[in-house]
Write a protein that holds these residues in place. Structure first.
Motif: not given
Length: 354
Positions: A60, A86-87, A89-90, A183, A185
């Motif tokens: 990130e 951020d939340t 997108a993650s 984001g 993962q």
């Protein structure tokens, strides 16, 4: 799946575009609103932003740094970190990478299905609002999936490159937004990553935000006398080919080269960029290419083709090489045209990678 088959499956992974498209229909949500006011001719670009709070050494953090470095090179303004984005997108990056891995989805999408794994919220706008952004904020999104690489920086370069080496995602990642949430993962069992950029726009906006779009008169704007290009002047290690994206700007071309974009401020109703000439040369020879413009720019443009997906903004013109560019080669791009009837031109160089 083997690494080879995963790579083949993900070759068409990028979809939508921050304000530049939709999941499959290609509607231009980014320019659909009619500006309510005339923007300043001087521009209001963000030349500095607060230090981001991403943990050092994470994908990130590297993505945020690389994207802002690229926007700085273009001269389109920096992006502030937004922890609420951020939340969102993650959450969507996790939804994408896990549902790709378990076979629930086979192409990248901006929309989530409530019955699938890691569901957060249905759309970019509803996810951002669930994460806490104001109801007046406009939100756009870039989303992609790729192969997990050996280093954090390599993954970040892969993610950002998916968007910069395209037509609509490049337009979306370098547009008028002011903030970004990143984001990233990884699904270790499949060796893949999900990478999502959620963009926010709050300055000088009005009306109800559309899903996955920007308000044309708001955000951070270049001066009306300025222009921006990608690849930017003297950029090196430029990709040779266009990264496949949905919607596809040239479905008839098997392997087009890396797109070249020319952009001006088009904040107000009626603003339009037309093209008189747009060429790309290397070693004295012209590169066969297609000049793509929005349908509104066809009148007054020479040698241009209307965007088949109606997803280009009226301030953007793209030169799309018909075949991959040559490696380790310096190219010269030359643009001439008019912005609202006033001449605009630029010549610049960039060099491809190996």
């Amino acid at each position: 799946m083997t690494a080879f088959s995963i790579a083949a499956a993900l070759a068409l992974s990028a979809c939508g575009g921050g304000g530049g498209g939709s999941d499959s229909g290609g509607t231009n949500t980014g320019s659909s609103s009619t500006p309510a006011a005339t923007s300043s001719s001087a521009g209001n670009l963000q030349t500095s932003v607060p230090t981001a709070t991403y943990t050092s050494g994470t994908a990130e953090a590297s993505i945020f740094t690389q994207l802002n470095a690229y926007r700085s090179g273009m001269g389109v303004g920096l992006l502030k970190q937004d922890t609420m984005l951020d939340t969102s997108a993650s959450a969507h990056a996790l939804y994408l990478v896990d549902n790709f891995a378990n076979g629930n989805i086979t192409s990248v999408t901006h929309n989530e299905v409530s019955t699938l794994a890691d569901y957060y919220e249905a759309t970019p706008l509803s996810r951002a609002r669930k994460a806490g952004v104001p109801a007046t904020e406009w939100v756009g999104e870039n989303a992609g999936v790729g192969l997990n690489l050996t280093t954090v920086d390599a993954n970040a370069t892969s993610c950002v490159g998916q968007y910069l080496d395209t037509v609509y995602h490049l337009q979306g990642a370098t547009d008028i937004q002011e903030t970004v949430g990143v984001g990233f993962q990884v699904n270790a069992s499949q060796g893949t990553y999900g990478c999502v950029l959620d963009f926010g726009e709050t300055t000088n906006v009005t009306g109800a935000p559309v899903d996955n779009g920007f308000y044309a008169a708001g955000g951070q704007q270049m001066a009306t006398s300025a222009n921006a290009v990608s690849p930017y002047p003297n950029e090196t290690n430029v990709a040779l080919t266009m990264h496949a994206e949905s919607p596809n700007p040239a479905p008839d071309l098997a392997s087009p080269g890396r797109p070249v974009m020319f952009r001006v401020n088009a904040a107000n109703a009626g603003d339009v960029l037309t093209v008189t000439s747009f060429t790309l040369t290397a070693n004295g020879s012209a590169v066969p290419a297609r000049i793509i413009v929005p349908s509104a720019a066809m009148t007054g443009s020479t040698g241009a083709t209307a965007d088949v997906n109606n997803a280009l903004f009226v301030g953007v013109v793209v030169l799309l090489p018909l075949a991959p560019l040559a490696a380790n080669t310096t190219y010269t791009a030359t643009f001439s045209g008019q912005r609202d009837g006033k001449p605009v031109s630029r010549t610049w160089n960039f060099t491809t990678g190996s």
